[in-house]
Scaffold this motif. Structure first.
Motif, PDB file in Angstrom:
ATOM      1  N   ILE A   1       0.875  -1.170   0.000  1.00 16.94           N
ATOM      2  CA  ILE A   1       0.000   0.000   0.000  1.00 16.94           C
ATOM      3  C   ILE A   1       0.910   1.217   0.000  1.00 16.94           C
ATOM      4  O   ILE A   1       1.725   1.379   0.909  1.00 16.94           O
ATOM      5  CB  ILE A   1      -0.923  -0.005   1.237  1.00 16.94           C
ATOM      6  CG1 ILE A   1      -1.956  -1.127   1.108  1.00 16.94           C
ATOM      7  CG2 ILE A   1      -1.631   1.349   1.389  1.00 16.94           C
ATOM      8  CD1 ILE A   1      -2.804  -1.348   2.325  1.00 16.94           C
ATOM      9  N   SER A   2       0.814   2.023  -1.054  1.00 12.19           N
ATOM     10  CA  SER A   2       1.758   3.128  -1.189  1.00 12.19           C
ATOM     11  C   SER A   2       1.100   4.271  -1.946  1.00 12.19           C
ATOM     12  O   SER A   2      -0.093   4.225  -2.236  1.00 12.19           O
ATOM     13  CB  SER A   2       2.994   2.655  -1.948  1.00 12.19           C
ATOM     14  OG  SER A   2       2.655   2.455  -3.306  1.00 12.19           O
ATOM     15  N   HIS A   3       1.911   5.258  -2.299  1.00  9.63           N
ATOM     16  CA  HIS A   3       1.409   6.395  -3.062  1.00  9.63           C
ATOM     17  C   HIS A   3       0.865   5.981  -4.417  1.00  9.63           C
ATOM     18  O   HIS A   3       0.067   6.686  -5.014  1.00  9.63           O
ATOM     19  CB  HIS A   3       2.516   7.440  -3.254  1.00  9.63           C
ATOM     20  CG  HIS A   3       2.824   8.200  -2.000  1.00  9.63           C
ATOM     21  ND1 HIS A   3       3.587   7.665  -0.995  1.00  9.63           N
ATOM     22  CD2 HIS A   3       2.436   9.418  -1.587  1.00  9.63           C
ATOM     23  CE1 HIS A   3       3.669   8.532  -0.007  1.00  9.63           C
ATOM     24  NE2 HIS A   3       2.981   9.613  -0.339  1.00  9.63           N
TER      25      HIS A   3
ATOM     26  N   ALA B   1     -13.506   3.578   0.102  1.00  7.21           N
ATOM     27  CA  ALA B   1     -14.156   4.544   0.994  1.00  7.21           C
ATOM     28  C   ALA B   1     -13.224   5.731   1.266  1.00  7.21           C
ATOM     29  O   ALA B   1     -13.669   6.879   1.342  1.00  7.21           O
ATOM     30  CB  ALA B   1     -14.557   3.866   2.297  1.00  7.21           C
ATOM     31  N   ALA B   2     -11.936   5.444   1.396  1.00  7.23           N
ATOM     32  CA  ALA B   2     -10.974   6.530   1.589  1.00  7.23           C
ATOM     33  C   ALA B   2     -10.955   7.446   0.361  1.00  7.23           C
ATOM     34  O   ALA B   2     -10.952   8.670   0.478  1.00  7.23           O
ATOM     35  CB  ALA B   2      -9.571   5.957   1.841  1.00  7.23           C
ATOM     36  N   PHE B   3     -11.001   6.823  -0.815  1.00  4.19           N
ATOM     37  CA  PHE B   3     -11.007   7.609  -2.056  1.00  4.19           C
ATOM     38  C   PHE B   3     -12.303   8.415  -2.154  1.00  4.19           C
ATOM     39  O   PHE B   3     -12.296   9.590  -2.537  1.00  4.19           O
ATOM     40  CB  PHE B   3     -10.860   6.671  -3.256  1.00  4.19           C
ATOM     41  CG  PHE B   3     -10.615   7.374  -4.565  1.00  4.19           C
ATOM     42  CD1 PHE B   3      -9.534   8.221  -4.726  1.00  4.19           C
ATOM     43  CD2 PHE B   3     -11.456   7.167  -5.646  1.00  4.19           C
ATOM     44  CE1 PHE B   3      -9.291   8.860  -5.943  1.00  4.19           C
ATOM     45  CE2 PHE B   3     -11.236   7.791  -6.863  1.00  4.19           C
ATOM     46  CZ  PHE B   3     -10.146   8.649  -7.002  1.00  4.19           C
TER      47      PHE B   3
ATOM     48  N   SER C   1      -1.162  13.256  -7.716  1.00  5.14           N
ATOM     49  CA  SER C   1       0.179  13.735  -7.358  1.00  5.14           C
ATOM     50  C   SER C   1       0.593  13.082  -6.048  1.00  5.14           C
ATOM     51  O   SER C   1      -0.228  12.505  -5.339  1.00  5.14           O
ATOM     52  CB  SER C   1       0.157  15.248  -7.199  1.00  5.14           C
ATOM     53  OG  SER C   1      -0.556  15.591  -6.029  1.00  5.14           O
ATOM     54  N   THR C   2       1.862  13.194  -5.712  1.00  7.22           N
ATOM     55  CA  THR C   2       2.341  12.597  -4.470  1.00  7.22           C
ATOM     56  C   THR C   2       1.633  13.202  -3.267  1.00  7.22           C
ATOM     57  O   THR C   2       1.287  12.494  -2.319  1.00  7.22           O
ATOM     58  CB  THR C   2       3.868  12.787  -4.359  1.00  7.22           C
ATOM     59  OG1 THR C   2       4.451  12.130  -5.484  1.00  7.22           O
ATOM     60  CG2 THR C   2       4.402  12.181  -3.084  1.00  7.22           C
ATOM     61  N   ALA C   3       1.368  14.502  -3.312  1.00  7.78           N
ATOM     62  CA  ALA C   3       0.674  15.146  -2.196  1.00  7.78           C
ATOM     63  C   ALA C   3      -0.747  14.609  -2.063  1.00  7.78           C
ATOM     64  O   ALA C   3      -1.213  14.295  -0.967  1.00  7.78           O
ATOM     65  CB  ALA C   3       0.647  16.664  -2.405  1.00  7.78           C
ATOM     66  N   GLN C   4      -1.438  14.482  -3.212  1.00  6.59           N
ATOM     67  CA  GLN C   4      -2.807  13.955  -3.179  1.00  6.59           C
ATOM     68  C   GLN C   4      -2.820  12.502  -2.712  1.00  6.59           C
ATOM     69  O   GLN C   4      -3.647  12.105  -1.880  1.00  6.59           O
ATOM     70  CB  GLN C   4      -3.432  14.038  -4.572  1.00  6.59           C
ATOM     71  CG  GLN C   4      -3.742  15.449  -5.031  1.00  6.59           C
ATOM     72  CD  GLN C   4      -4.137  15.475  -6.499  1.00  6.59           C
ATOM     73  OE1 GLN C   4      -3.569  14.766  -7.332  1.00  6.59           O
ATOM     74  NE2 GLN C   4      -5.127  16.304  -6.818  1.00  6.59           N
ATOM     75  N   ALA C   5      -1.892  11.715  -3.251  1.00  5.86           N
ATOM     76  CA  ALA C   5      -1.826  10.303  -2.877  1.00  5.86           C
ATOM     77  C   ALA C   5      -1.523  10.161  -1.386  1.00  5.86           C
ATOM     78  O   ALA C   5      -2.021   9.251  -0.726  1.00  5.86           O
ATOM     79  CB  ALA C   5      -0.776   9.589  -3.716  1.00  5.86           C
TER      80      ALA C   5
ATOM     81  N   ILE D   1      -6.080   9.220   4.921  1.00  4.09           N
ATOM     82  CA  ILE D   1      -7.500   8.923   5.169  1.00  4.09           C
ATOM     83  C   ILE D   1      -7.692   7.423   5.330  1.00  4.09           C
ATOM     84  O   ILE D   1      -8.386   6.954   6.229  1.00  4.09           O
ATOM     85  CB  ILE D   1      -8.382   9.458   4.014  1.00  4.09           C
ATOM     86  CG1 ILE D   1      -8.290  10.975   3.929  1.00  4.09           C
ATOM     87  CG2 ILE D   1      -9.838   9.032   4.215  1.00  4.09           C
ATOM     88  CD1 ILE D   1      -8.911  11.562   2.661  1.00  4.09           C
ATOM     89  N   TYR D   2      -7.017   6.669   4.447  1.00  6.37           N
ATOM     90  CA  TYR D   2      -7.134   5.204   4.528  1.00  6.37           C
ATOM     91  C   TYR D   2      -6.650   4.699   5.889  1.00  6.37           C
ATOM     92  O   TYR D   2      -7.312   3.896   6.539  1.00  6.37           O
ATOM     93  CB  TYR D   2      -6.324   4.550   3.403  1.00  6.37           C
ATOM     94  CG  TYR D   2      -6.186   3.054   3.583  1.00  6.37           C
ATOM     95  CD1 TYR D   2      -7.237   2.214   3.279  1.00  6.37           C
ATOM     96  CD2 TYR D   2      -5.011   2.500   4.098  1.00  6.37           C
ATOM     97  CE1 TYR D   2      -7.134   0.843   3.473  1.00  6.37           C
ATOM     98  CE2 TYR D   2      -4.901   1.143   4.297  1.00  6.37           C
ATOM     99  CZ  TYR D   2      -5.960   0.312   3.985  1.00  6.37           C
ATOM    100  OH  TYR D   2      -5.858  -1.028   4.190  1.00  6.37           O
ATOM    101  N   HIS D   3      -5.505   5.196   6.318  1.00  4.60           N
ATOM    102  CA  HIS D   3      -4.946   4.676   7.568  1.00  4.60           C
ATOM    103  C   HIS D   3      -5.747   5.113   8.786  1.00  4.60           C
ATOM    104  O   HIS D   3      -5.860   4.381   9.766  1.00  4.60           O
ATOM    105  CB  HIS D   3      -3.480   5.110   7.699  1.00  4.60           C
ATOM    106  CG  HIS D   3      -2.576   4.335   6.797  1.00  4.60           C
ATOM    107  ND1 HIS D   3      -1.710   4.932   5.906  1.00  4.60           N
ATOM    108  CD2 HIS D   3      -2.421   3.001   6.624  1.00  4.60           C
ATOM    109  CE1 HIS D   3      -1.056   3.992   5.234  1.00  4.60           C
ATOM    110  NE2 HIS D   3      -1.477   2.822   5.649  1.00  4.60           N
TER     111      HIS D   3
END
Lengths: 452, 456
Positions: B9-11, B32-34, B121-125, B131-133
């Motif tokens: 699970i990564s960017h 759900a995070a997305f 982008s990396t910031a968005q990801a 949020i996911y965590h």
């Protein structure tokens, strides 16, 4: 402030207010636990018309597929239809996404075994353990099965089951004018066809749009069926039927637009069933004594169980009962059709009784022994339940006691049943007597004893 | 402790072996995070590659998005570039692609796209990951839950766009053999045959969820398995092989020779640099130095970034789109500015065919026109805690070259270079070494020995 039970996970399954409380993640996990419990094979999934239904169905299907099950989606259907189809197609299990008579913001999962029946208490405990241990089967790519769809066959199966046990021709010959309020629930997709095409009635229906929200309180009771009563009067119907969102419960209005007491509806159906079939009767502790009177007329026994469909069904299976139900809930269970609450069996039996006797439904109800009932509730503080029950027992030293679900005090001419709600810190009271004065007096006594 | 790399699970999103690594719960929570991360507004587009696990994953994705109040448009089994194209067309607020691209069948993955169909982008990801965590999702109340609809025809709309960018009439005369690897390219190429008059000859064209005909990676090695040996038999002008979600491509020449995966980007750069819009080629540190030579000849410049899609996306964001000519990696994954900077294997194939058409040269002639670069690649099992010492050691040993340490260690000399780094996807240290003209065997062996000396 009373604790609000917005989410409940227990041996009865999972139920709650959608959004913050009943989340798709919980539904997925519960479905995956269920799929792991029943094993890889077909599992039937259907739902009522709640706005959260499709979302939760996808979560449930995800969980089932992840457990290696194949999903048979039957779409929007009454719960009894889903149960009958599950049993008839020899699926591993079935799952109905419905909060039954609860308000629209609620939803829940009802779980069925390969016979389309509720799991027994011990099975439900095992399933709950799997859920809590997160001990799920995690299928790999080559174990993932498909989702298939079957929208028509279940309805036909259900209708055919019911028709085996009534004289449809006799009903059709009468061409009854029937009012219907399906609360825009799952009944909307099945009841109109059942009443017109199958039973030859002239239909006058309200709230049969499955895409709309519930227009009234979802539980079909005398105080929530005003529109049905009006409809029956306006269109001069012979009878009016009110369903709950998942089509298992039934309420009935007579030809004058009076909504019958649900206990009386059950008594009429018990009478109809015992007229044709030899066997005993099972009802819950809160059901009216009118059922005992009817059973006695047919020379049959009545078994009493704790409140809850699963409890009634379990005992019905054990004693091979021929009819059963839960009075105040509007639940009618006729095992030859299926061991589940089924409003369709109820409708067919009542129409057949009217056709066979030539009596109106109001006349049939008027012939029943007359009882007076009073229902109510009292809030209590946690930890006070035991002393309350004890003081009640002391208050009625001569009563016969039944402690299988709360406390039922049985007196010579009356009874009162006091039980704690499963969902709220409330005591539910149900009292019954042969006269209005007596029931008021008994209810008042108990109410005062609980308040003091 | 040996770390099992069956879930990452990564960017870049979520990737894993379904069942043992990636579970239904991961999938639904990520959706759900997305759904929580996205602005409300347009619908969210989803699609999947044909892996069987995609059926299960789709259900979780739909549930998570609907629960957050988003409407969902399901395109069914389609390629990732088609999903990205549809985001624009449907004015969607974002998209999720379900598919593990070039990985084996038991894998699956989620890729997330923002408005416009671009990668996050990396910031968005990073925000999505947080949020996911945290697992605090904005689940909607019962009367605000989204609704799902299916849409067919997304492939045709996508092809209409390609037909405006390429001269289809000129390309139809080529006889082209394609290995679809049982993936989504088959659906697109069949539409090109039926609707646009192409005559692609397809192998492994049946959509398959469990057993792919062969490993779906876009390398010269997989091209050699079935595609290349058939080229001469059918008399094809070129052969192409796509991974399962059609974002990567590999080539075989008209003579039936597999083309090194490293050559795809240089060939396309050669073709695209004169056509603009810009002069920059964005690629990673491990890609062939032939690219620099092509760039010099065509007046372009190579920008090298760390390996992985996310670094390329961030680099692209640092420039204006009209400054870029092309971006990609040595894996057959190429993005063109004309196509919203998404990896698109079908567009890459059409660009190669356009180059053949425009120059009148055979693919074998094009491939043979480049000087020979010899690349050697190896991998050594990772001992994570030794990596920093290994890199410092190598840097001291090879202090004479031009050093980059933005991703492991890369050292470059005028005619050769090497790159030693930790893989993003597997528990190994990768060693890559390239030289113009002849294989850098001695350098490679020394490097491998050094790296191995740090393994257990």
């Amino acid at each position: 402030m009373p604790r609000e039970h917005l989410l409940k996970i227990g041996v009865s399954g999972i139920r709650g207010v959608v959004g913050e409380f009943l989340t798709p993640s919980l539904a997925l996990a519960f479905a995956q636990a269920f799929g792991s419990y029943v094993g890889p094979g077909r599992v039937v999934v259907g739902r009522d018309t709640r706005t959260s239904g499709p979302m939760l169905q996808h979560a449930v299907q995800c969980g089932l597929l992840a457990a290696g099950c194949e999903v048979v989606d039957v779409g929007v259907l009454p719960t009894p239809t889903i149960q009958i189809y599950t049993g008839a197609t020899r699926a591993r299990g079935g799952l109905a996404i419905t909060a039954s008579h609860n308000p629209p913001e609620y939803n829940a999962l009802k779980l069925f075994n390969s016979h389309g029946l509720f799991f027994n208490t011990y099975e439900r405990t095992e399933l709950l353990d799997i859920y809590h241990q997160s001990d799920f089967h995690q299928a790999e790519n080559d174990e993932i099965r498909r989702v298939s769809h079957d929208y028509e066959v279940p309805r036909r199966m259900h209708v055919e089951c019911v028709l085996q046990h009534v004289d449809a021709e006799r009903i059709r010959a009468r061409g009854f004018r029937v009012g219907l309020d399906a609360v825009n629930g799952a009944g909307s997709v099945m009841t109109p066809g059942f009443l017109t095409d199958t039973l030859g009635c002239e239909l006058h229906a309200i709230s049969i749009d499955p895409t709309k929200i519930f227009p009234r309180v979802a539980e079909p009771r005398p105080d929530t069926l005003g529109d049905l009563a009006q409809l029956v009067r306006d269109r001069r119907c012979d009878i009016g039927f009110g369903q709950d969102p998942d089509g298992d419960r039934l309420a009935v209005a007579d030809e004058n637009g009076n909504v019958l007491d649900n206990d009386d509806v059950l008594a009429l159906v018990v009478d109809a069933a015992l007229e044709r079939h030899a066997g005993d009767v099972v009802v819950n502790l809160t059901t009216s004594s009118v059922v005992d009177d009817i059973a006695r007329l047919h020379g049959r026994r009545v078994f009493r169980t704790p409140v809850g469909e699963a409890n009634v069904v379990e005992t019905m299976q054990a004693v091979k009962a021929v009819i059963g139900g839960e009075g105040s809930n509007g639940g009618i269970i006729f095992p030859p059709v299926h061991l589940c609450r089924d409003s369709y069996t109820g409708m067919a039996f009542l129409l057949e009784r009217m056709a066979a006797t030539g009596c109106t439904i109001g006349e049939l109800a008027a012939r029943l022994p007359r009882y007076y009932r009073k229902l109510g509730k009292v809030a209590f503080e946690h930890g006070k339940l035991g002393p309350l029950m004890q003081s009640l027992e002391e208050h009625f030293p001569n009563a016969k006691l039944d402690r299988s679900d709360g406390l039922k005090l049985i007196l010579d001419d009356a009874w009162i049943h006091v039980r704690a709600s499963n969902t709220e810190p409330l005591l539910r009271l149900a009292a019954e007597a042969r006269s209005e004065d007596r029931v008021e007096q008994l209810y008042g006594d108990v109410h005062r004893a609980l308040e003091s | 402790m040996r770390v099992q790399k069956s879930l990452r699970i990564s960017h870049v999103g979520l990737r894993g072996v379904v069942g043992s690594g990636m579970t239904a719960a991961h999938v639904l929570d990520f959706a759900a995070a997305f759904g929580t991360f996205l602005e409300s507004g347009g619908p969210v587009v989803i699609g999947r590659d044909p892996r069987a696990s995609g059926i299960m994953i789709r259900e979780g994705i739909v549930a998570g998005l609907l629960a957050c109040g988003h409407d969902v448009v399901d395109l069914g089994v389609v390629s990732t570039p088609v999903i990205q194209h549809s985001v624009n067309r449907l004015n969607a607020s974002g998209a999720i692609s379900i598919g593990a691209s070039h990985n084996a069948a038991e894998w699956n993955a989620l890729k997330f796209f923002g408005p416009g169909g671009t990668y996050l982008s990396t910031a968005q990801a990073g925000e999505l990951l947080d949020i996911y965590h945290l697992r605090k999702f904005n689940f909607a109340d019962w009367d605000r839950i989204g609704s799902l609809r299916a849409e067919s025809g997304a492939i045709d709309r996508y092809l209409e766009e390609l037909s405006r960018a390429f001269d289809f009439d000129a390309l139809q005369r080529f006889k082209v053999l394609v290995d679809c690897c049982n993936g989504t390219s088959s659906l697109i190429l069949k539409r090109l045959n039926e609707q646009f008059g192409f005559g692609f000859i397809l192998i492994n064209e049946q959509i398959e969820g469990v057993a792919f005909a062969h490993e779906p990676s876009t390398t010269a090695k997989t091209v050699a398995l079935q595609l290349a040996p058939l080229i001469k038999a059918v008399g094809a002008d070129a052969g192409f092989l796509f991974d399962v979600d059609s974002d990567r491509v590999a080539l075989a020449t008209d003579e039936g020779r597999p083309v090194s995966e490293e050559l795809v980007l240089p060939i396309l750069s050669d073709y695209l640099l004169p056509r603009g819009p810009g002069k920059l080629i964005v690629t990673n540190l491990s890609t062939t130095a032939l690219l620099d030579e092509v760039a010099r000849n065509r007046g372009g410049r190579v920008v090298r970034v760390p390996v992985g899609r996310q670094a390329a996306i961030d680099a692209l964001a640092a420039y204006r789109p009209e400054q870029i000519a092309v971006a990609g990696e040595g894996t057959g994954a190429v993005m063109m500015p004309q196509f919203r900077f998404v990896y698109d294997g079908i567009a890459s194939m059409l660009a190669v065919l356009s180059m053949m058409s425009g120059t009148g040269r055979k693919l074998s002639e094009i491939v043979d026109s480049y000087p020979r670069y010899c690349i050697l690649k190896g991998e050594v099992p990772l001992v994570t805690q030794e990596v920093p010492a290994l890199l410092v050691d190598l840097q001291q040993r090879y202090s004479g070259g031009t050093v980059s340490m933005i991703d492991g260690l890369r050292v470059e000399w005028p005619d050769r270079w090497f790159h030693v780094r930790v893989s993003n996807t597997e528990p190994v240290v990768r060693v890559i070494c390239e030289q113009r003209g002849s294989p850098p065997t001695a350098l490679y062996e020394t490097l491998m020995d050094t790296v191995r000396s740090y393994a257990a």
